[in-house]
Design a protein around this motif. Sequence first.
Motif, PDB file in Angstrom:
ATOM      1  N   THR A  43       8.793  -5.633  15.508  1.00 39.84           N
ATOM      2  CA  THR A  43       9.990  -4.932  15.039  1.00 39.84           C
ATOM      3  C   THR A  43      11.126  -5.938  14.912  1.00 39.84           C
ATOM      4  N   MET A  44      11.667  -6.047  13.704  1.00 39.92           N
ATOM      5  CA  MET A  44      12.782  -6.957  13.443  1.00 39.92           C
ATOM      6  C   MET A  44      14.045  -6.134  13.208  1.00 39.92           C
ATOM      7  N   THR A  45      15.073  -6.416  14.000  1.00 38.51           N
ATOM      8  CA  THR A  45      16.370  -5.762  13.829  1.00 38.51           C
ATOM      9  C   THR A  45      17.320  -6.741  13.156  1.00 38.51           C
ATOM     10  N   LYS A  46      17.852  -6.341  12.010  1.00 38.43           N
ATOM     11  CA  LYS A  46      18.705  -7.221  11.213  1.00 38.43           C
ATOM     12  C   LYS A  46      20.167  -7.109  11.659  1.00 38.43           C
ATOM     13  N   PRO A  47      21.009  -8.043  11.220  1.00 38.41           N
ATOM     14  CA  PRO A  47      22.418  -8.021  11.651  1.00 38.41           C
ATOM     15  C   PRO A  47      23.149  -6.724  11.313  1.00 38.41           C
ATOM     16  N   ASN A  48      22.730  -6.025  10.256  1.00 39.54           N
ATOM     17  CA  ASN A  48      23.389  -4.770   9.876  1.00 39.54           C
ATOM     18  C   ASN A  48      22.759  -3.547  10.544  1.00 39.54           C
ATOM     19  N   GLY A  49      21.788  -3.767  11.462  1.00 39.62           N
ATOM     20  CA  GLY A  49      21.176  -2.675  12.208  1.00 39.62           C
ATOM     21  C   GLY A  49      19.919  -2.099  11.594  1.00 39.62           C
ATOM     22  N   THR A  50      19.596  -2.449  10.345  1.00 41.05           N
ATOM     23  CA  THR A  50      18.359  -1.954   9.745  1.00 41.05           C
ATOM     24  C   THR A  50      17.164  -2.694  10.349  1.00 41.05           C
ATOM     25  N   LYS A  51      15.985  -2.083  10.211  1.00 41.39           N
ATOM     26  CA  LYS A  51      14.794  -2.648  10.844  1.00 41.39           C
ATOM     27  C   LYS A  51      13.646  -2.797   9.857  1.00 41.39           C
ATOM     28  N   SER A  52      12.824  -3.808  10.104  1.00 40.19           N
ATOM     29  CA  SER A  52      11.557  -3.996   9.397  1.00 40.19           C
ATOM     30  C   SER A  52      10.460  -4.117  10.441  1.00 40.19           C
ATOM     31  N   THR A  53       9.274  -3.598  10.115  1.00 42.41           N
ATOM     32  CA  THR A  53       8.158  -3.655  11.059  1.00 42.41           C
ATOM     33  C   THR A  53       6.909  -4.197  10.379  1.00 42.41           C
ATOM     34  N   TYR A  54       6.023  -4.698  11.208  1.00 42.71           N
ATOM     35  CA  TYR A  54       4.723  -5.186  10.733  1.00 42.71           C
ATOM     36  C   TYR A  54       3.718  -4.983  11.858  1.00 42.71           C
ATOM     37  N   THR A  55       2.498  -4.555  11.508  1.00 47.29           N
ATOM     38  CA  THR A  55       1.448  -4.339  12.503  1.00 47.29           C
ATOM     39  C   THR A  55       0.229  -5.183  12.154  1.00 47.29           C
ATOM     40  N   GLY A  56      -0.301  -5.880  13.146  1.00 42.95           N
ATOM     41  CA  GLY A  56      -1.487  -6.711  12.946  1.00 42.95           C
ATOM     42  C   GLY A  56      -2.382  -6.679  14.170  1.00 42.95           C
TER      43      GLY A  56
ATOM     44  N   VAL B 121      13.792 -10.018  17.159  1.00 50.33           N
ATOM     45  CA  VAL B 121      12.403  -9.580  16.970  1.00 50.33           C
ATOM     46  C   VAL B 121      11.793  -9.252  18.328  1.00 50.33           C
ATOM     47  N   THR B 122      11.079  -8.138  18.400  1.00 48.34           N
ATOM     48  CA  THR B 122      10.289  -7.788  19.581  1.00 48.34           C
ATOM     49  C   THR B 122       8.868  -7.461  19.136  1.00 48.34           C
ATOM     50  N   ALA B 123       7.945  -7.452  20.088  1.00 46.22           N
ATOM     51  CA  ALA B 123       6.547  -7.120  19.796  1.00 46.22           C
ATOM     52  C   ALA B 123       6.007  -6.213  20.889  1.00 46.22           C
ATOM     53  N   THR B 124       5.228  -5.221  20.470  1.00 44.08           N
ATOM     54  CA  THR B 124       4.539  -4.326  21.399  1.00 44.08           C
ATOM     55  C   THR B 124       3.044  -4.470  21.175  1.00 44.08           C
ATOM     56  N   ALA B 125       2.307  -4.820  22.238  1.00 43.08           N
ATOM     57  CA  ALA B 125       0.856  -5.010  22.152  1.00 43.08           C
ATOM     58  C   ALA B 125       0.150  -3.852  22.835  1.00 43.08           C
ATOM     59  N   THR B 126      -0.931  -3.385  22.210  1.00 46.76           N
ATOM     60  CA  THR B 126      -1.717  -2.286  22.766  1.00 46.76           C
ATOM     61  C   THR B 126      -3.194  -2.630  22.678  1.00 46.76           C
ATOM     62  N   ARG B 127      -3.891  -2.411  23.796  1.00 48.54           N
ATOM     63  CA  ARG B 127      -5.345  -2.526  23.789  1.00 48.54           C
ATOM     64  C   ARG B 127      -5.899  -1.501  24.762  1.00 48.54           C
ATOM     65  N   GLY B 128      -6.715  -0.585  24.246  1.00 48.80           N
ATOM     66  CA  GLY B 128      -7.218   0.489  25.088  1.00 48.80           C
ATOM     67  C   GLY B 128      -6.063   1.309  25.625  1.00 48.80           C
ATOM     68  N   SER B 129      -6.030   1.482  26.938  1.00 45.98           N
ATOM     69  CA  SER B 129      -4.967   2.262  27.569  1.00 45.98           C
ATOM     70  C   SER B 129      -3.784   1.400  27.993  1.00 45.98           C
ATOM     71  N   GLN B 130      -3.844   0.094  27.719  1.00 49.41           N
ATOM     72  CA  GLN B 130      -2.799  -0.820  28.167  1.00 49.41           C
ATOM     73  C   GLN B 130      -1.795  -1.110  27.056  1.00 49.41           C
ATOM     74  N   THR B 131      -0.529  -1.235  27.455  1.00 49.09           N
ATOM     75  CA  THR B 131       0.549  -1.573  26.528  1.00 49.09           C
ATOM     76  C   THR B 131       1.461  -2.597  27.179  1.00 49.09           C
ATOM     77  N   ALA B 132       1.945  -3.542  26.379  1.00 55.97           N
ATOM     78  CA  ALA B 132       2.874  -4.555  26.886  1.00 55.97           C
ATOM     79  C   ALA B 132       3.975  -4.778  25.862  1.00 55.97           C
ATOM     80  N   GLN B 133       5.170  -5.076  26.356  1.00 60.66           N
ATOM     81  CA  GLN B 133       6.337  -5.309  25.505  1.00 60.66           C
ATOM     82  C   GLN B 133       6.831  -6.734  25.717  1.00 60.66           C
ATOM     83  N   SER B 134       7.136  -7.425  24.621  1.00 60.77           N
ATOM     84  CA  SER B 134       7.651  -8.790  24.733  1.00 60.77           C
ATOM     85  C   SER B 134       9.149  -8.774  25.001  1.00 60.77           C
TER      86      SER B 134
END
Length: 243
Positions: free
Chosen positions: A184-197, A222-235
């Motif tokens: 998740t990318m937060t821009k200077p004007n507050g809008t956001k762009s996302t990408y999933t891989g 920029v932040t990232a959220t990782a998910t695998r199975g029942s586990q989740t982690a936030q950068s």
Amino acid sequence: MGRSVHERFYCLAERHIEWADGECQLRSRDVYARESHRGGIAGESNGGTVAAGNSVNYSVTITNTDSAACASTAFSLGTSQPSGWTAAVSPTLVTLTAGQSATVTMSQGPPSSTSTGTYAVAAIASAGTRSGTGNANCSVTAPSPLSVTLAISGSTFSARSTVPITATVLSGNLPTSGATVQFTMTKPNGTKSTYTGTTNANGQVAWNYKFGPKDPSGTYKVTATATRGSQTAQSTAATFVVQ
């Protein structure tokens, strides 16, 4: 060359598999399985330890114990493990002359939902109607904590350029493949762009974001959220500046 019935049977039947000590095995002695003349299997057990959701490697040695008069034998290699596990052996075919050995690698991967405990796994070498099996144990522990970190190649970028962003996902201290990562990318004007891989074998996934004509200058987060199975982690957040 003429051979007796017994000699022909001997060439088919006497083969064995030895499991050499692997990097993840617990005990120092070898696991050994040998096919008898009557087709029976005798074996000893050994094992490795792995956190659920990761994989463990075994080193498997196949030896052709035919008599010197016998021709080469092609062995097809396979695995046995609980349902739902991921497993592989490489290579899947070896051809050995009498007395020759070859070592291959078998991997076993219990899903992240696997309960803790000890499970039976095996490597299987077969040629025609005959086969030999090396049996082992795999001890599954609770999943290691999931973590995700971000790396940005640079701190300042110009308009219309591309910013390379890489997320690395670990389970404990091991790279985690197959994890889903949402950037998740937060821009200077507050809008956001996302990408999933999805992470590769090194536990990494990249997002190469190209700035468009409407993207503002200033500080991006920029932040990232990782998910695998029942586990989740936030950068933690990573920042850069567009001039």
